[in-house]
Design an enzyme around this catalytic site. Structure first.
Site, PDB file in Angstrom:
ATOM      1  N   HIS A 168      90.544  69.223 -22.088  1.00 31.30           N
ATOM      2  CA  HIS A 168      89.474  68.843 -21.155  1.00 31.30           C
ATOM      3  C   HIS A 168      88.296  68.183 -21.888  1.00 31.30           C
ATOM      4  CE1 HIS A 168      91.024  71.082 -17.554  1.00 31.30           C
ATOM      5  NE2 HIS A 168      91.606  71.787 -18.494  1.00 31.30           N
TER       6      HIS A 168
ATOM      7  N   ASN B 176      90.995  73.987 -11.472  1.00 31.99           N
ATOM      8  CA  ASN B 176      91.533  72.629 -11.553  1.00 31.99           C
ATOM      9  C   ASN B 176      91.588  72.029 -10.156  1.00 31.99           C
ATOM     10  OD1 ASN B 176      92.010  72.382 -14.322  1.00 31.99           O
ATOM     11  ND2 ASN B 176      94.105  73.141 -14.189  1.00 31.99           N
TER      12      ASN B 176
HETATM   13  C1  HEM Z   1      89.017  74.192 -21.000  1.00 30.58           C
HETATM   14  C2  HEM Z   1      92.144  77.391 -22.826  1.00 30.58           C
HETATM   15  C3  HEM Z   1      94.491  77.553 -18.602  1.00 30.58           C
HETATM   16  C4  HEM Z   1      90.919  74.993 -16.615  1.00 30.58           C
HETATM   17  C5  HEM Z   1      89.701  75.003 -21.870  1.00 30.58           C
HETATM   18  C6  HEM Z   1      89.357  75.197 -23.248  1.00 30.58           C
HETATM   19  C7  HEM Z   1      90.216  76.111 -23.754  1.00 30.58           C
HETATM   20  C8  HEM Z   1      91.128  76.471 -22.702  1.00 30.58           C
HETATM   21  C9  HEM Z   1      90.247  76.664 -25.175  1.00 30.58           C
HETATM   22  C10 HEM Z   1      88.226  74.503 -23.987  1.00 30.58           C
HETATM   23  C11 HEM Z   1      86.951  75.275 -23.793  1.00 30.58           C
HETATM   24  C12 HEM Z   1      85.762  74.613 -24.469  1.00 30.58           C
HETATM   25  O1  HEM Z   1      85.862  74.270 -25.643  1.00 30.58           O
HETATM   26  O2  HEM Z   1      84.705  74.471 -23.794  1.00 30.58           O
HETATM   27  C13 HEM Z   1      93.035  77.740 -21.830  1.00 30.58           C
HETATM   28  C14 HEM Z   1      94.098  78.712 -21.961  1.00 30.58           C
HETATM   29  C15 HEM Z   1      94.769  78.737 -20.784  1.00 30.58           C
HETATM   30  C16 HEM Z   1      94.109  77.793 -19.900  1.00 30.58           C
HETATM   31  C17 HEM Z   1      94.373  79.522 -23.218  1.00 30.58           C
HETATM   32  C18 HEM Z   1      95.951  79.559 -20.352  1.00 30.58           C
HETATM   33  C19 HEM Z   1      96.359  80.650 -20.948  1.00 30.58           C
HETATM   34  C20 HEM Z   1      93.713  76.911 -17.688  1.00 30.58           C
HETATM   35  C21 HEM Z   1      93.921  76.927 -16.259  1.00 30.58           C
HETATM   36  C22 HEM Z   1      92.911  76.218 -15.703  1.00 30.58           C
HETATM   37  C23 HEM Z   1      92.064  75.735 -16.778  1.00 30.58           C
HETATM   38  C24 HEM Z   1      95.076  77.659 -15.568  1.00 30.58           C
HETATM   39  C25 HEM Z   1      92.621  75.941 -14.262  1.00 30.58           C
HETATM   40  C26 HEM Z   1      93.044  76.700 -13.291  1.00 30.58           C
HETATM   41  C27 HEM Z   1      90.117  74.566 -17.639  1.00 30.58           C
HETATM   42  C28 HEM Z   1      88.956  73.725 -17.439  1.00 30.58           C
HETATM   43  C29 HEM Z   1      88.408  73.489 -18.698  1.00 30.58           C
HETATM   44  C30 HEM Z   1      89.241  74.185 -19.652  1.00 30.58           C
HETATM   45  C31 HEM Z   1      88.431  73.199 -16.104  1.00 30.58           C
HETATM   46  C32 HEM Z   1      87.193  72.640 -19.014  1.00 30.58           C
HETATM   47  C33 HEM Z   1      85.912  73.422 -18.780  1.00 30.58           C
HETATM   48  C34 HEM Z   1      84.721  72.513 -18.986  1.00 30.58           C
HETATM   49  O3  HEM Z   1      84.544  71.595 -18.162  1.00 30.58           O
HETATM   50  O4  HEM Z   1      84.014  72.704 -19.979  1.00 30.58           O
HETATM   51  N1  HEM Z   1      90.804  75.776 -21.571  1.00 30.58           N
HETATM   52  N2  HEM Z   1      93.067  77.199 -20.578  1.00 30.58           N
HETATM   53  N3  HEM Z   1      92.569  76.177 -17.968  1.00 30.58           N
HETATM   54  N4  HEM Z   1      90.258  74.817 -18.975  1.00 30.58           N
HETATM   55 FE1  HEM Z   1      91.654  76.000 -19.760  1.00 30.58          FE
END
Ligand code: HEM
Ligand code: NDP
Length: 493
Positions: A58, A131
């Protein structure tokens, strides 16, 4: 910049006026630069350190501030203060993103869109980090890094061949439901304004009597759904890679504030064990006929950030930021996410990331955390820094209404999902049969075959076998497109 009083001239970072910002100090008019030029060195050294690590996923995104207003009474389900009264307003921040691309990549890429919301409630920050899809590709966090690698660059060439994702998806059939969303029309939304958002996971909510329900959060765009076609998305990626970023910024700038209606689906706690779809499986939805949408409020974006890096790049969302009344569920993906995000923030932004204004609670808060890199909030001054104490330091409330989470069973690695045909193919088949019409099926098959074009036959065969179990026309629709010359029109079935 930076100091409270407006400075009438340019200074170095510690306030010394800059006498000349055009010419380095040199030995004579034609000689080399002098090391004593502190101003030159300061400019150079600061510039060299301006980039922070981008989000590991992201990375490309845009955001804005706004307001959430309650329009429906859900206090019978949820005691969270922000939902306590119809008409109650809460300040918010939102960030929208693509998943796989780097921070300079194109907004129009075929990719899920992040839909991350921050609510600055009177009782702490609540982050709903969702999402634009109600489901996800996997349902076990152990697969997350493997899945994400298939969306990123190939290690030797640094290119992004698509066969890697089809290779993975062929081996992991629970991903098929989300794959169909991704290659369907909503895989290339025009901008955040024209897409829905979903909390995706099942969450726990409980009321003032401590009674729990399981819920799913939905945010429906009030601007209408608008997507790019496959061809438009590719064209826009070249011509206007920041299309969606600009779309939201410009709309807010002219006062055309986008809105989403928030709804919940509510499942009584006792339904969970017997429901036909595993209620904590992130690859499944709850059909609306079983659990209808209940209106909660309106989420509006109405203020652009005053500085992108400060507010958007440094925004730190975490699914573990919950407020009283909202909790997590046994969804194992969610359980891993509550650990993963703060870990990522400590790496990307530093241990004191909660002090960055966009992340700070807007209510009084009092922890015993002290010190750490870039502590600038007074660090508790001379107040007591351990607990328990006899020095009038802040103490626990002793109050919680959160019902206990029932857990049982021996600790080991289980595949307790059914993994039968209905499990893998049941909801994808509903999507094909009930939601899509023939033109949408046609576009889905075309987008998939375009993406599968670089896949070797063994990967194609594996994936097509799965598609056949969803619907024979789906498999044949993709197969015939893979075999046909690019410009030949091919009807479904
Ligand atoms: C961002 C991990 C599943 C939505 C991130 C980031 C990590 C991460 C490490 C970066 C955070 C940062 O540096 O600010 C994971 C892991 C998941 C997972 C380990 C599953 C085990 C999901 C799912 C969704 C999701 C299922 C949505 C339903 C997002 C969003 C961001 C993000 C929207 C961006 C947040 C922002 O705008 O700063 N994710 N994620 N992720 N993830 Fe996940
Ligand atoms: P409904 O007929 O009640 O709802 C269909 C849903 O599909 C609506 O939420 C609609 O969103 C959404 N939708 C329409 N086109 C697309 C698309 N191209 N990509 C993704 N979503 C789309 O169906 P059910 O609740 O009975 O579920 C049937 C199937 O619908 C599910 O198996 C699932 O695949 C899909 N679906 C279900 C959702 C849910 O939460 N129940 C949510 C999204 C999809 P909108 O109303 O905004 O147009």
């Amino acid at each position: 910049m930076a100091s409270e009083k407006k400075c009438p001239f340019q200074t170095q970072q510690f306030g010394r006026p800059v006498d000349d910002n055009q010419h380095s100090q040199t030995a004579g008019p034609r000689g080399p630069v002098l090391m004593q030029d502190v101003h030159l060195v300061e400019k150079m050294a600061h510039f060299n350190r301006e980039r922070i690590p981008e989000r590991v996923v992201h990375a490309k995104g845009y955001g804005a501030y706004g307001t959430f207003t309650v329009t429906g009474d859900i206090t019978q389900y949820c005691m969270a203060d922000l939902f306590s009264k119809v008409g109650k307003q809460t300040e918010t921040f939102a960030r929208f993103s693509t998943v796989g691309g780097e921070s300079g990549s194109a907004d129009s890429a075929r990719d899920p869109r992040g839909f991350a919301l921050k609510f600055y409630t009177d009782q702490g920050v609540w982050d709903l980090v969702g999402n634009n899809t109600p489901i996800f590709f996997i349902r076990d966090p152990l697969k997350f890094s493997d899945f994400i690698r298939t969306q990123k660059r190939e290690p030797q060439s640094h290119l992004k061949p698509h066969w890697r994702r089809w290779d993975f998806w062929g081996e992991v059939p629970e991903s098929l439901h989300q794959v169909m969303f991704l290659y369907g029309d909503r895989g290339t939304p025009k901008s955040a304004r024209f897409m829905n958002g979903y909390g995706s996971h099942t969450f726990s909510v409980y009321n003032a009597d401590g009674k729990r329900h399981w819920v799913k959060f939905h945010l429906k765009t009030q601007q209408g759904i608008e997507n790019f076609s496959d061809e438009e998305a590719v064209q826009i990626a070249g011509e206007a890679p920041d299309y969606s970023t600009r779309d939201l910024f410009d709309a807010i700038d002219i006062g055309d504030y986008p809105q989403w209606k928030m709804f919940i689906q509510v499942m009584p706690e006792s339904d969970a064990a017997g429901y036909e779809w595993h209620p904590f499986d992130l690859t499944k939805v709850w059909p609306h006929d079983d659990y209808p949408l209940i209106e909660v409020g309106v989420f509006e974006l109405n203020r652009n950030p005053s500085n992108y890096f400060q507010d958007v790049e440094q925004a730190a969302f975490e699914p573990g930021n919950l407020v009283e009344g909202i909790g997590i569920s046994p969804d194992r993906m969610l359980q891993n996410r509550v650990l993963s995000y703060p870990d990522a923030h400590r790496y990307r932004l530093g241990v004191n990331y909660h002090q960055i204004p966009v992340n700070q609670p807007r209510c009084p808060y009092a922890t015993y955390h002290r010190d750490g890199t870039m502590r600038v909030d007074g660090n508790g001054g001379g107040s007591v820094d351990y607990e328990p104490n006899t020095m009038d330091g802040p103490v626990e409330t002793g109050r919680t209404k959160e019902p206990p989470m029932p857990v049982h069973g021996d600790g080991r690695r289980y595949d307790e999902f059914a993994c039968d045909d209905k499990d893998y193919y049941g909801q994808p088949a509903l999507f094909w049969n009930k939601v899509l019409d023939d033109p949408a099926r046609d576009r889905l098959c075309t987008a998939i075959s375009n993406s599968m074009a670089d896949s070797p036959q063994r990967i194609r065969d594996k994936v097509l076998e799965h598609f056949r179990k969803i619907h024979p026309d789906f498999a044949s629709g993709v197969e015939r497109r893979l075999e046909a010359p690019a410009d030949e029109p091919i009807p479904i079935a």
